[in-house]
Write a protein that holds these residues in place. Structure first.
Motif, PDB file in Angstrom:
ATOM      1  N   ALA A 101       5.538   5.436 -12.735  1.00  0.00           N
ATOM      2  CA  ALA A 101       5.888   3.998 -13.077  1.00  0.00           C
ATOM      3  C   ALA A 101       4.508   3.676 -13.921  1.00  0.00           C
ATOM      4  O   ALA A 101       4.706   3.059 -15.011  1.00  0.00           O
ATOM      5  CB  ALA A 101       6.231   3.058 -12.187  1.00  0.00           C
ATOM      6  N   ALA A 102       3.554   3.948 -13.199  1.00  0.00           N
ATOM      7  CA  ALA A 102       2.276   3.345 -13.981  1.00  0.00           C
ATOM      8  C   ALA A 102       2.098   4.199 -15.131  1.00  0.00           C
ATOM      9  O   ALA A 102       1.575   3.645 -16.275  1.00  0.00           O
ATOM     10  CB  ALA A 102       0.981   3.559 -12.982  1.00  0.00           C
TER      11      ALA A 102
ATOM     12  N   PHE B  76       4.536   3.093 -17.857  1.00  0.00           N
ATOM     13  CA  PHE B  76       4.048   1.834 -18.259  1.00  0.00           C
ATOM     14  C   PHE B  76       2.873   1.796 -19.392  1.00  0.00           C
ATOM     15  O   PHE B  76       2.772   1.343 -20.589  1.00  0.00           O
ATOM     16  CB  PHE B  76       3.481   0.673 -17.409  1.00  0.00           C
ATOM     17  N   VAL B  77       1.736   2.771 -18.944  1.00  0.00           N
ATOM     18  CA  VAL B  77       0.625   2.976 -20.005  1.00  0.00           C
ATOM     19  C   VAL B  77       1.075   3.499 -21.195  1.00  0.00           C
ATOM     20  O   VAL B  77       0.715   3.111 -22.259  1.00  0.00           O
ATOM     21  CB  VAL B  77      -0.414   3.790 -19.323  1.00  0.00           C
ATOM     22  N   VAL B  78       1.972   4.510 -21.161  1.00  0.00           N
ATOM     23  CA  VAL B  78       2.321   5.299 -22.360  1.00  0.00           C
ATOM     24  C   VAL B  78       3.133   4.192 -23.178  1.00  0.00           C
ATOM     25  O   VAL B  78       3.015   4.319 -24.486  1.00  0.00           O
ATOM     26  CB  VAL B  78       3.182   6.681 -21.957  1.00  0.00           C
ATOM     27  N   MET B  79       4.121   3.458 -22.537  1.00  0.00           N
ATOM     28  CA  MET B  79       4.993   2.726 -23.297  1.00  0.00           C
ATOM     29  C   MET B  79       4.120   1.506 -23.947  1.00  0.00           C
ATOM     30  O   MET B  79       4.298   1.458 -25.120  1.00  0.00           O
ATOM     31  CB  MET B  79       5.973   2.194 -22.358  1.00  0.00           C
TER      32      MET B  79
ATOM     33  N   SER C  21       0.663  -1.234   0.003  1.00  0.00           N
ATOM     34  CA  SER C  21       0.051   0.065  -0.050  1.00  0.00           C
ATOM     35  C   SER C  21       0.776   1.132   0.074  1.00  0.00           C
ATOM     36  O   SER C  21       0.418   2.256  -0.605  1.00  0.00           O
ATOM     37  CB  SER C  21      -0.820  -0.120   1.312  1.00  0.00           C
ATOM     38  N   ASP C  22       1.996   1.213   0.837  1.00  0.00           N
ATOM     39  CA  ASP C  22       2.965   2.436   0.922  1.00  0.00           C
ATOM     40  C   ASP C  22       3.530   2.560  -0.552  1.00  0.00           C
ATOM     41  O   ASP C  22       3.619   3.654  -0.998  1.00  0.00           O
ATOM     42  CB  ASP C  22       3.805   2.414   1.847  1.00  0.00           C
ATOM     43  N   VAL C  23       4.158   1.290  -1.009  1.00  0.00           N
ATOM     44  CA  VAL C  23       4.784   1.705  -2.462  1.00  0.00           C
ATOM     45  C   VAL C  23       3.558   2.087  -3.536  1.00  0.00           C
ATOM     46  O   VAL C  23       3.832   2.996  -4.249  1.00  0.00           O
ATOM     47  CB  VAL C  23       5.306   0.258  -2.891  1.00  0.00           C
ATOM     48  N   ILE C  24       2.275   1.637  -3.424  1.00  0.00           N
ATOM     49  CA  ILE C  24       1.303   2.019  -4.553  1.00  0.00           C
ATOM     50  C   ILE C  24       0.890   3.460  -4.215  1.00  0.00           C
ATOM     51  O   ILE C  24       0.754   4.190  -5.204  1.00  0.00           O
ATOM     52  CB  ILE C  24       0.255   0.793  -4.368  1.00  0.00           C
ATOM     53  N   GLY C  25       1.076   3.894  -3.038  1.00  0.00           N
ATOM     54  CA  GLY C  25       0.641   5.381  -2.669  1.00  0.00           C
ATOM     55  C   GLY C  25       1.848   6.364  -2.968  1.00  0.00           C
ATOM     56  O   GLY C  25       1.633   7.420  -2.701  1.00  0.00           O
ATOM     57  N   SER C  26       2.900   5.795  -3.519  1.00  0.00           N
ATOM     58  CA  SER C  26       4.052   6.667  -3.724  1.00  0.00           C
ATOM     59  C   SER C  26       4.145   7.251  -5.125  1.00  0.00           C
ATOM     60  O   SER C  26       3.620   7.001  -6.015  1.00  0.00           O
ATOM     61  CB  SER C  26       5.396   6.027  -3.604  1.00  0.00           C
ATOM     62  N   PRO C  27       4.468   8.407  -5.196  1.00  0.00           N
ATOM     63  CA  PRO C  27       4.585   9.354  -6.291  1.00  0.00           C
ATOM     64  C   PRO C  27       5.582   8.476  -7.574  1.00  0.00           C
ATOM     65  O   PRO C  27       5.190   8.515  -8.542  1.00  0.00           O
ATOM     66  CB  PRO C  27       5.518  10.753  -6.247  1.00  0.00           C
ATOM     67  N   THR C  28       6.594   7.747  -7.000  1.00  0.00           N
ATOM     68  CA  THR C  28       7.247   6.758  -8.049  1.00  0.00           C
ATOM     69  C   THR C  28       6.371   5.827  -8.648  1.00  0.00           C
ATOM     70  O   THR C  28       6.585   5.576  -9.840  1.00  0.00           O
ATOM     71  CB  THR C  28       8.212   6.221  -7.134  1.00  0.00           C
TER      72      THR C  28
END
Length: 175
Positions: A53-54, A57-60, A42-49
């Motif tokens: 990355a998301a 990923f979508v753009v790529m 949850s902490d990782v998902i809630g980070s600006p990084t």
């Protein structure tokens, strides 16, 4: 010879901080390894990084699939990108579940903290009422102090009834 207690024993801020840290540690000791892992996620998902990355990923994904068509490679996902939509939807579902799990635990911890705070406040109110009663008794007993009626002190001598306070709050909300 009188020994001086350590400064932390005299410092109420240090005592309160230690008490709060002990409460937090006690609550964290009850957290399972699975819960700790989910909270880390949850902490990782809630980070600006993770957000960056998301988006990357979508753009790529979109760029790779559009360029594959131009360079005559086989597309993995044709527009409107149903596979990408499925991946993003699954990620959103999992993110929601992980966040809800963490929120539920934090909500339970906050409920326990509020219950503890209420108990301490009620105990403090009882002690203050007792002190007021003792001071008023002492005031009546001391010959050098003029005995007079104090309406405010008399009102404070009566212990507060939490039920009547709750009823008054409920009545006020209804109006």
């Amino acid at each position: 010879m009188v020994t001086k207690p350590p400064d932390s024993e005299l410092d109420p801020i240090a005592q309160n901080t230690e008490t709060m840290l002990a409460f937090h540690e006690h609550e964290m000791d009850k957290v399972s390894r699975h819960q700790q892992f989910l909270e880390y996620v949850s902490d990782v998902i809630g980070s600006p990084t993770f957000l960056a990355a998301a988006i990357f990923f979508v753009v790529m994904w979109i760029v790779a699939n559009l360029l594959a068509r131009q360079y005559h490679y086989k597309n993995i996902d044709l527009p409107p990108f149903p596979i990408l939509q499925g991946i993003v939807g699954l990620a959103a579902l999992l993110t929601t579940i992980v966040v809800l799990i963490k929120q539920n635990r934090l909500g339970k911890m906050e409920e326990r903290r509020a219950h503890l705070e209420l108990q301490v406040n009620l105990l403090t109110e009882q002690k203050v009422t007792k002190l007021i009663n003792l001071i008023e008794e002492l005031r009546h007993d001391l010959p050098m102090i003029k005995d007079r009626y104090d309406a405010e002190a008399a009102a404070y001598q009566v212990p507060t009834d939490p039920e009547s306070v709750l009823k008054a709050l409920d009545d006020r909300k209804e109006t």
